[in-house]
Motif scaffolding. Structure first.
Motif, PDB file in Angstrom:
ATOM      1  N   THR A   1       0.857  -1.187   0.000  1.00 16.97           N
ATOM      2  CA  THR A   1       0.000   0.000   0.000  1.00 16.97           C
ATOM      3  C   THR A   1       0.892   1.235   0.000  1.00 16.97           C
ATOM      4  OG1 THR A   1      -0.091  -0.030   2.419  1.00 16.97           O
ATOM      5  CG2 THR A   1      -1.893  -1.138   1.234  1.00 16.97           C
ATOM      6  N   THR A   2       0.278   2.389  -0.073  1.00 19.98           N
ATOM      7  CA  THR A   2       0.999   3.655   0.058  1.00 19.98           C
ATOM      8  C   THR A   2       0.526   4.333   1.334  1.00 19.98           C
ATOM      9  OG1 THR A   2       1.172   3.910  -2.339  1.00 19.98           O
ATOM     10  CG2 THR A   2       1.512   5.886  -0.996  1.00 19.98           C
ATOM     11  N   ILE A   3       1.466   4.681   2.215  1.00 18.95           N
ATOM     12  CA  ILE A   3       1.105   5.252   3.505  1.00 18.95           C
ATOM     13  C   ILE A   3       1.726   6.640   3.643  1.00 18.95           C
ATOM     14  CG2 ILE A   3       1.215   4.995   6.016  1.00 18.95           C
ATOM     15  CD1 ILE A   3       1.291   1.984   5.626  1.00 18.95           C
ATOM     16  N   GLU A   4       0.880   7.630   3.854  1.00 20.48           N
ATOM     17  CA  GLU A   4       1.331   9.009   4.074  1.00 20.48           C
ATOM     18  C   GLU A   4       1.127   9.366   5.546  1.00 20.48           C
ATOM     19  OE1 GLU A   4      -0.683  11.729   1.506  1.00 20.48           O
ATOM     20  OE2 GLU A   4      -0.758  10.286  -0.157  1.00 20.48           O
ATOM     21  N   VAL A   5       2.197   9.817   6.189  1.00 21.07           N
ATOM     22  CA  VAL A   5       2.132  10.207   7.600  1.00 21.07           C
ATOM     23  C   VAL A   5       2.360  11.707   7.701  1.00 21.07           C
ATOM     24  CG1 VAL A   5       3.071   9.874   9.912  1.00 21.07           C
ATOM     25  CG2 VAL A   5       3.016   7.953   8.302  1.00 21.07           C
ATOM     26  N   ARG A   6       1.423  12.403   8.327  1.00 23.02           N
ATOM     27  CA  ARG A   6       1.533  13.854   8.485  1.00 23.02           C
ATOM     28  C   ARG A   6       1.366  14.219   9.957  1.00 23.02           C
ATOM     29  NH1 ARG A   6      -2.885  15.412   3.822  1.00 23.02           N
ATOM     30  NH2 ARG A   6      -1.921  14.238   2.107  1.00 23.02           N
ATOM     31  N   PHE A   7       2.215  15.120  10.411  1.00 24.74           N
ATOM     32  CA  PHE A   7       2.096  15.662  11.764  1.00 24.74           C
ATOM     33  C   PHE A   7       1.693  17.121  11.630  1.00 24.74           C
ATOM     34  CE2 PHE A   7       4.689  11.955  12.285  1.00 24.74           C
ATOM     35  CZ  PHE A   7       4.266  11.434  13.488  1.00 24.74           C
ATOM     36  N   GLU A   8       0.491  17.429  12.081  1.00 22.79           N
ATOM     37  CA  GLU A   8      -0.041  18.775  11.927  1.00 22.79           C
ATOM     38  C   GLU A   8       0.263  19.605  13.165  1.00 22.79           C
ATOM     39  OE1 GLU A   8      -4.134  18.132  10.978  1.00 22.79           O
ATOM     40  OE2 GLU A   8      -3.672  17.164   9.059  1.00 22.79           O
ATOM     41  N   VAL A   9       0.145  20.921  13.010  1.00 21.50           N
ATOM     42  CA  VAL A   9       0.543  21.858  14.064  1.00 21.50           C
ATOM     43  C   VAL A   9      -0.160  21.526  15.378  1.00 21.50           C
ATOM     44  CG1 VAL A   9       0.516  24.252  14.807  1.00 21.50           C
ATOM     45  CG2 VAL A   9       1.010  23.684  12.427  1.00 21.50           C
ATOM     46  N   GLY A  10       0.642  21.302  16.394  1.00 21.24           N
ATOM     47  CA  GLY A  10       0.117  21.070  17.730  1.00 21.24           C
ATOM     48  C   GLY A  10       0.702  22.102  18.673  1.00 21.24           C
ATOM     49  N   THR A  11       0.911  21.726  19.901  1.00 21.90           N
ATOM     50  CA  THR A  11       1.512  22.639  20.864  1.00 21.90           C
ATOM     51  C   THR A  11       2.667  21.946  21.568  1.00 21.90           C
ATOM     52  OG1 THR A  11       1.109  23.997  22.832  1.00 21.90           O
ATOM     53  CG2 THR A  11      -0.144  21.959  22.652  1.00 21.90           C
ATOM     54  N   SER A  12       3.655  22.732  21.942  1.00 22.70           N
ATOM     55  CA  SER A  12       4.768  22.184  22.703  1.00 22.70           C
ATOM     56  C   SER A  12       4.352  22.021  24.163  1.00 22.70           C
ATOM     57  CB  SER A  12       5.986  23.103  22.580  1.00 22.70           C
ATOM     58  OG  SER A  12       5.656  24.420  22.954  1.00 22.70           O
ATOM     59  N   ALA A  13       5.246  21.479  24.969  1.00 23.72           N
ATOM     60  CA  ALA A  13       4.947  21.275  26.388  1.00 23.72           C
ATOM     61  C   ALA A  13       4.910  22.613  27.125  1.00 23.72           C
ATOM     62  CB  ALA A  13       6.009  20.365  27.008  1.00 23.72           C
ATOM     63  N   VAL A  14       4.042  22.710  28.120  1.00 22.25           N
ATOM     64  CA  VAL A  14       4.061  23.859  29.026  1.00 22.25           C
ATOM     65  C   VAL A  14       5.232  23.665  29.990  1.00 22.25           C
ATOM     66  CG1 VAL A  14       2.877  25.023  30.939  1.00 22.25           C
ATOM     67  CG2 VAL A  14       1.607  24.370  28.879  1.00 22.25           C
ATOM     68  N   ILE A  15       6.200  24.557  29.919  1.00 24.14           N
ATOM     69  CA  ILE A  15       7.377  24.493  30.787  1.00 24.14           C
ATOM     70  C   ILE A  15       7.324  25.677  31.747  1.00 24.14           C
ATOM     71  CG2 ILE A  15       9.890  24.364  30.912  1.00 24.14           C
ATOM     72  CD1 ILE A  15       8.657  22.034  29.403  1.00 24.14           C
ATOM     73  N   ASN A  16       6.967  25.411  32.979  1.00 25.31           N
ATOM     74  CA  ASN A  16       6.883  26.468  33.990  1.00 25.31           C
ATOM     75  C   ASN A  16       8.276  26.930  34.387  1.00 25.31           C
ATOM     76  OD1 ASN A  16       4.113  26.588  34.143  1.00 25.31           O
ATOM     77  ND2 ASN A  16       3.949  25.325  35.982  1.00 25.31           N
ATOM     78  N   GLN A  17       8.495  28.223  34.306  1.00 28.54           N
ATOM     79  CA  GLN A  17       9.795  28.789  34.659  1.00 28.54           C
ATOM     80  C   GLN A  17       9.906  28.963  36.169  1.00 28.54           C
ATOM     81  OE1 GLN A  17      10.452  32.258  35.591  1.00 28.54           O
ATOM     82  NE2 GLN A  17      12.644  32.389  35.128  1.00 28.54           N
ATOM     83  N   ALA A  18      11.076  28.660  36.713  1.00 28.72           N
ATOM     84  CA  ALA A  18      11.250  28.632  38.171  1.00 28.72           C
ATOM     85  C   ALA A  18      10.917  29.970  38.825  1.00 28.72           C
ATOM     86  CB  ALA A  18      12.674  28.207  38.515  1.00 28.72           C
ATOM     87  N   GLY A  19      11.359  31.070  38.224  1.00 27.40           N
ATOM     88  CA  GLY A  19      11.084  32.378  38.812  1.00 27.40           C
ATOM     89  C   GLY A  19       9.603  32.696  38.870  1.00 27.40           C
TER      90      GLY A  19
END
Length: 410
Positions: free
Chosen positions: A298-316
């Protein structure tokens, strides 16, 4: 716990105003709008802010609101500190039996965005009132962001594109948490939520009669092999100390029970906590797909669409929240979150530009051992959390402008 004069004034205002803001939250809850359609919600927030005299701008296409308040009669207060509340609802039918249940069939605030927006709006009002009353200990510059389309990971980018973070040096947000009792406030330095990428896989085969699969190239069989291979292999190629969750939530293919279709579509999400792990997992998914493609012709197309990165809480920023919480509610209110959630949050997009932090606010009535979880058709909050969130946000903003030099506190 020693309460400063401005904190006493803040507490008194909150106590006097609580009924008003519970009512406002209930109005939002009764009239939910889905991502991309938050026009009336935005208008309600705009009108409330306009009544207190802050500087206002609407978001793109009349969705979302930006508000600014600078201590008057001062030439320069400096860059703003921002607070963010999201405003969109989910396509879930509200099954609660309460007077304020959703009046819109198939739509409800099942993730607490009505509460988040109310907290940010109330905190804005409190800071303005304190400033006008001369009760603030020092000048402030507040930017309040009321953001649409959090659930589709589009709203933060939309608001950033129209200048939501222009002149902002730090940002805070809250998220209700029904796994914690009201009064407990979860904090964590570092990763709080996962990155979240949408995965779309198209499998092209050759259709045929269900009685003669050897004459076709069956995309359904390929889809079954691919899902099985990915679910088995991803945990085996990922360090057990690294969190990765790949889940397919939709499969589309075929219209007749006795016809092998030409194409199958798989839709899912990939969630990770580390950018390196994220990329390695994406690469591995592509490799597995290539292997299944060869094995099934078969032919398989894999696409990763725009998501969000991890929320990284800054120490300060977490330290600022902790200070606000301890001075308002004591050390015992703080819950140190032991590990990140694999849920996604587009608050991460703001943190790609400025430091900040998100706190998780317990919203389960203390009398309950368990409460319906986020995205449940029965989800609700203990409404006393609204006052807690508003006080934390207002206090965190005020603390952020405390002069670095020794200062005589009122």
């Amino acid at each position: 716990m020693i309460e400063r004069a401005w904190q006493s004034e803040l507490a008194a205002m909150i106590s006097a105003q609580e009924a008003k803001w519970i009512d406002f939250r209930r109005r939002l809850h009764q009239n939910p709008e889905p991502s991309g359609h938050e026009y009336q919600t935005s208008l309600a927030i705009y009108q409330e802010l306009n009544s207190i005299g802050v500087e206002l701008r609407m978001g793109p296409e009349g969705r979302g609101v930006l508000a600014d308040w600078r201590t008057p009669h001062l030439e320069e207060v400096g860059q703003a500190v921002a607070i963010r509340g999201d405003i969109d609802a989910l396509r879930i039918h509200d099954q609660k039996d309460v007077p304020y249940r959703s009046q819109c069939a198939g739509l409800m605030h099942a993730c607490g965005h009505d509460a988040h927006a109310t907290m940010a709006l109330w905190a804005t009002s409190l800071i303005v009132e304190l400033d006008r009353a001369g009760a603030l200990p020092w000048p402030v510059h507040l930017r309040s962001i009321f953001q649409p389309a959090e659930e589709t990971c589009a709203g933060a980018l939309e608001m950033i594109s129209v200048g939501a973070l222009k002149g902002v040096r730090e940002i805070f947000a809250t998220h209700v948490d029904p796994t914690l009792p009201t009064g407990r406030i979860g904090l964590r330095v570092g990763a709080l939520t996962a990155s979240c990428d949408a995965v779309r896989i198209l499998i092209h085969g050759q259709g045929g009669h269900g009685a003669r699969p050897h004459e076709s190239r069956d995309p359904i069989a390929a889809a079954a092999q691919l899902i099985n291979a990915l679910y088995l292999s991803i945990p085996r190629v990922t360090d057990s100390q690294d969190a990765v969750v790949l889940t397919f939530g939709q499969i589309h293919g075929g219209e007749n029970l006795n016809v092998i279709p030409e194409q199958v579509e798989l839709l899912g999400t990939l969630r990770t906590l580390d950018a390196g792990v994220r990329q390695r997992t994406i690469d591995h998914i592509h490799r597995i797909a290539e292997g299944v493609q060869r094995a099934t012709d078969t032919t398989i197309e894999v696409r990763f669409e725009v998501g969000t990165s991890a929320v990284i809480n800054q120490a300060g920023a977490v330290s600022q929240l902790k200070c606000a919480i301890v001075e308002s509610f004591g050390h015992e209110a703080i819950y140190e979150i032991p590990r990140a959630s694999m849920g996604g949050e587009d608050f991460a997009f703001y943190l790609d530009h400025v430091p900040g932090a998100m706190a998780r606010l317990g919203c389960r009535a203390p009398s309950l051992e368990r409460a319906p979880l986020l995205h449940s058709p029965l989800f609700d909050i203990d409404e006393s959390v609204l006052a807690i969130g508003a006080r934390i946000l207002a206090s965190a903003v005020i603390h952020a402008f405390e002069p670095k030099e020794p200062h005589e506190r009122p």
